[in-house]
Design a protein around this motif. Structure first.
Motif, PDB file in Angstrom:
ATOM      1  N   TYR A 115     -12.578  -6.227   1.648  1.00  0.00           N
ATOM      2  CA  TYR A 115     -12.173  -5.248   2.569  1.00  0.00           C
ATOM      3  C   TYR A 115     -13.258  -4.304   3.205  1.00  0.00           C
ATOM      4  O   TYR A 115     -13.204  -3.759   4.050  1.00  0.00           O
ATOM      5  N   ILE A 116     -14.329  -4.065   2.212  1.00  0.00           N
ATOM      6  CA  ILE A 116     -15.425  -3.425   2.733  1.00  0.00           C
ATOM      7  C   ILE A 116     -16.170  -4.198   3.884  1.00  0.00           C
ATOM      8  O   ILE A 116     -16.587  -3.642   5.010  1.00  0.00           O
ATOM      9  N   PHE A 117     -16.315  -5.625   3.594  1.00  0.00           N
ATOM     10  CA  PHE A 117     -16.869  -6.376   4.485  1.00  0.00           C
ATOM     11  C   PHE A 117     -15.961  -6.450   5.666  1.00  0.00           C
ATOM     12  O   PHE A 117     -16.567  -6.361   7.043  1.00  0.00           O
ATOM     13  N   PHE A 118     -14.832  -6.442   5.716  1.00  0.00           N
ATOM     14  CA  PHE A 118     -13.848  -6.524   6.993  1.00  0.00           C
ATOM     15  C   PHE A 118     -14.010  -5.361   7.728  1.00  0.00           C
ATOM     16  O   PHE A 118     -14.232  -5.314   8.971  1.00  0.00           O
ATOM     17  N   LYS A 120     -16.546  -3.031   7.692  1.00  0.00           N
ATOM     18  CA  LYS A 120     -17.737  -3.026   8.199  1.00  0.00           C
ATOM     19  C   LYS A 120     -17.855  -4.057   9.793  1.00  0.00           C
ATOM     20  O   LYS A 120     -18.556  -3.778  10.712  1.00  0.00           O
ATOM     21  N   ALA A 121     -17.243  -5.178   9.624  1.00  0.00           N
ATOM     22  CA  ALA A 121     -17.371  -6.147  10.668  1.00  0.00           C
ATOM     23  C   ALA A 121     -16.475  -5.846  11.752  1.00  0.00           C
ATOM     24  O   ALA A 121     -17.058  -5.735  12.902  1.00  0.00           O
ATOM     25  N   VAL A 122     -15.506  -4.895  11.661  1.00  0.00           N
ATOM     26  CA  VAL A 122     -14.865  -4.385  12.692  1.00  0.00           C
ATOM     27  C   VAL A 122     -15.836  -3.207  13.354  1.00  0.00           C
ATOM     28  O   VAL A 122     -15.961  -3.176  14.629  1.00  0.00           O
ATOM     29  N   VAL A 123     -16.325  -2.593  12.771  1.00  0.00           N
ATOM     30  CA  VAL A 123     -17.276  -1.430  13.173  1.00  0.00           C
ATOM     31  C   VAL A 123     -18.508  -2.087  14.073  1.00  0.00           C
ATOM     32  O   VAL A 123     -18.944  -1.853  15.192  1.00  0.00           O
ATOM     33  N   PRO A 142      -6.586  -1.160   2.693  1.00  0.00           N
ATOM     34  CA  PRO A 142      -7.486  -2.206   3.009  1.00  0.00           C
ATOM     35  C   PRO A 142      -8.499  -1.763   4.022  1.00  0.00           C
ATOM     36  O   PRO A 142      -9.657  -2.146   4.094  1.00  0.00           O
ATOM     37  N   THR A 143      -7.980  -0.916   4.992  1.00  0.00           N
ATOM     38  CA  THR A 143      -8.972  -0.253   6.092  1.00  0.00           C
ATOM     39  C   THR A 143      -9.067   1.026   5.975  1.00  0.00           C
ATOM     40  O   THR A 143      -9.405   1.760   7.122  1.00  0.00           O
ATOM     41  N   GLY A 144      -8.968   1.594   4.795  1.00  0.00           N
ATOM     42  CA  GLY A 144      -9.083   3.152   4.427  1.00  0.00           C
ATOM     43  C   GLY A 144     -10.576   3.808   4.837  1.00  0.00           C
ATOM     44  O   GLY A 144     -10.729   4.693   5.053  1.00  0.00           O
ATOM     45  N   LEU A 145     -11.552   2.691   4.544  1.00  0.00           N
ATOM     46  CA  LEU A 145     -13.143   3.095   4.901  1.00  0.00           C
ATOM     47  C   LEU A 145     -13.313   2.748   6.225  1.00  0.00           C
ATOM     48  O   LEU A 145     -14.360   3.416   6.629  1.00  0.00           O
ATOM     49  N   LYS A 208      -8.443   7.345   0.246  1.00  0.00           N
ATOM     50  CA  LYS A 208      -8.900   8.807   0.490  1.00  0.00           C
ATOM     51  C   LYS A 208      -9.647   8.693   1.629  1.00  0.00           C
ATOM     52  O   LYS A 208      -9.861   9.798   2.105  1.00  0.00           O
ATOM     53  N   GLY A 209     -10.459   7.730   1.710  1.00  0.00           N
ATOM     54  CA  GLY A 209     -11.536   7.583   3.067  1.00  0.00           C
ATOM     55  C   GLY A 209     -10.792   7.717   4.020  1.00  0.00           C
ATOM     56  O   GLY A 209     -11.233   8.794   5.281  1.00  0.00           O
TER      57      GLY A 209
END
Ligand code: ADP
Ligand code: GLC
Length: 480
Positions: A115-118, A120-123, A142-145, A208-209
């Motif tokens: 989900y970090i990857f996901f 970042k891929a959106v961004v 999953p998209t908190g970051l 939290k992000g």
């Protein structure tokens, strides 16, 4: 407005629970209201196998920085209807698996990376397409970051990717907490490793992000918005939620009437409306047959469709087994989940054949039949951010039995509290609470005219998305 949603599940492509329903319907509603809506979803095997995604075309190839290495991604795109575009973020290493979050036994061990990857891929997609969104709306852990990754990418590249970000908590019990050793893969600055950043009791929290870095935070009912600011319901994040209280609103989900309406529901053996309930009796008979209850059973059928987890109050139900032993009442449960609950329910069904029946699987068609064919819908949740099934059941003329928590408080009216407007039976989230609710249901069922009056009121309630959509539009407008 140009609105971007990012979520780990979206109906109809991939669904494990209400999150998928909510994001799918929200996106579709906004497209219908004339906004340009884009939805990002991981390209799971299940999503790629869904017939609706067959026409998706490869639009981009990304190189995503993951700590000190790079991982590539193909982005597939399709448009299911006017104003709506779906982006599938594909990478076999992460998403070409049988499950969504895990293998059924346990969560995948690399969910942090997935989900970090996901996110970042959106961004990166927004950056490469020079997208300039009005709103980027992220959902659940999953998209908190996403909100924080987006702002740091803007800084790093000197661009604007979104005017505002919104973060919605669908369930604060799942926070995406991982070892701090995952942090370097975010490539975020080290200062965010601290208490004012993503740190959570020595670990790192995705949720939290979202909570700290989104411009606005929402959750899925007004009652839950209050509850998550308390230690009893905040699951350790209540202090952080309180710190955002000024930017927090609770907006109740609607239901998708193109999927959940007994007068047009193609998944039912017969259709019906509040004017003519004959079709509901046909559904009941079919449910009895399909689930193997005693043919011609006359007592009330209590239906339940749920993930079998602590949240859903399965332990309260199990503690009330005597009710089903002693009374002329049947129980039908459609659900999958924790092994201990599956086992205990199976024992109950074995002890009470013809009276208690189980279907331990994910089954869309059966979920509609349980909603339609039952007389009461049981939802004894210990907590419930919004809850969709109690709204579906009202739309289907199936009287809900619910605890007085979260979104259940905002969507069900107790028949004793308001005799002329009541649509359901409410009780405290305890064993005794449910017990009294079951007995009240039995008494109501015995009084046919009273029961039917409640049914009709249930069916006449408006649970459309319009109200929520206006709420989100105000918020989006507010934020601009
Ligand atoms: P949650 O998201 O907490 O699971 P909700 O009430 O918001 O609870 O949504 C649950 C959704 O998942 C509903 O659409 C419900 O019908 C569906 N669902 C849950 N379990 C099953 C199952 N075993 N088969 C089919 N649908 C299910
Ligand atoms: C979560 C919650 C549920 C809510 C759904 C959609 O899964 O548990 O109460 O209805 O999200 O917002």
């Amino acid at each position: 407005m140009k609105i971007v949603h990012a979520a780990s599940e979206v109906y109809p492509y991939v669904k494990t629970g209400g999150l998928a329903d909510a994001v799918g319907a929200l996106a579709s509603t906004f497209a219908d209201r004339g906004h340009a809506v884009s939805v990002f979803l991981p390209g799971y095997r299940l999503a790629l196998e869904h017939p609706a995604t067959a026409g998706a075309e490869r639009k981009l190839r990304l190189k995503i920085e993951m700590g000190d290495r790079f991982a590539s991604s193909d982005v597939f795109v399709f448009s299911p209807k006017k104003n709506l575009t779906i982006y599938l973020i594909c990478r076999e290493e992460f998403f070409d698996r049988r499950g969504i979050y895990g293998n059924g036994e346990r969560d995948y061990e690399d969910n942090d990376n997935r989900y970090i990857f996901f996110a970042k891929a959106v961004v990166e997609t927004l950056r490469l397409l020079e997208f300039k969104a009005d709103i980027v709306h992220a959902h659940d852990w999953p998209t908190g970051l996403l909100p924080v990754l987006l702002r740091y990418a803007e800084r790093r590249h000197g661009v604007t990717l979104a005017l505002k970000t919104v973060y919605t908590i669908h369930n604060i019990a799942f926070q995406g907490v991982f070892s701090m050793r995952s942090f370097p893969r975010t490539n975020l600055p080290e200062e965010l490793m601290g208490i004012d950043g993503l740190e959570y009791y020595g670990q790192m929290s995705f949720m939290k992000g979202g909570l700290l870095f989104a411009d606005h935070v929402t959750t899925v009912s007004p009652q839950y918005a209050k509850e998550i600011q308390t230690p009893d319901f905040g699951c350790g994040l209540d202090g952080v939620v309180q710190s955002r209280a000024a930017d927090l609103v609770g907006l109740i989900n609607g239901i998708d009437r193109s999927v959940w309406d007994p007068s047009i529901d193609a998944l039912l053996p017969a259709r019906y409306s509040s004017e003519d309930l004959a079709g509901k009796a046909v559904c009941r008979t079919e449910l009895i047959k399909r689930m193997g209850l005693t043919p011609g059973f006359k007592g009330p059928i209590f239906g339940m469709v749920a993930r079998l987890t602590e949240q859903k109050g399965i332990s309260l139900l199990l503690a009330n087994r005597d009710f089903f032993i002693n009374q002329t009442a049947a129980l039908i449960v459609l659900g999958k989940g924790d092994g201990r609950f599956e086992k205990a329910l199976k024992e109950l069904a074995d002890d009470l054949p013809g009276k208690v029946a189980l279907a331990m699987r994910l089954d869309e068609g059966m979920s509609h039949l349980v909603e339609a064919g039952s007389d009461f819908f049981v939802m004894p949740s210990l907590f419930e951010p919004c809850g969709l099934n109690q709204m579906y059941s009202q739309a289907y003329g199936t009287v809900p039995l619910v605890t007085r928590v979260g979104g259940l408080v905002d969507t069900v009216v107790d028949i004793v509290d308001q005799p002329s407007a009541g649509t359901g039976i409410m009780f405290a989230p305890t064993v005794e609470g449910l017990q009294s609710g079951l007995h009240r249901a039995l008494a109501l069922f015995a009084n046919r005219p009273a029961y039917q009056a409640v049914q009709r009121r249930c069916m006449q309630r408006d649970f459309s998305w319009t109200q929520a959509a206006v709420g989100y539009e105000n918020l989006y407008g507010d934020t601009l």
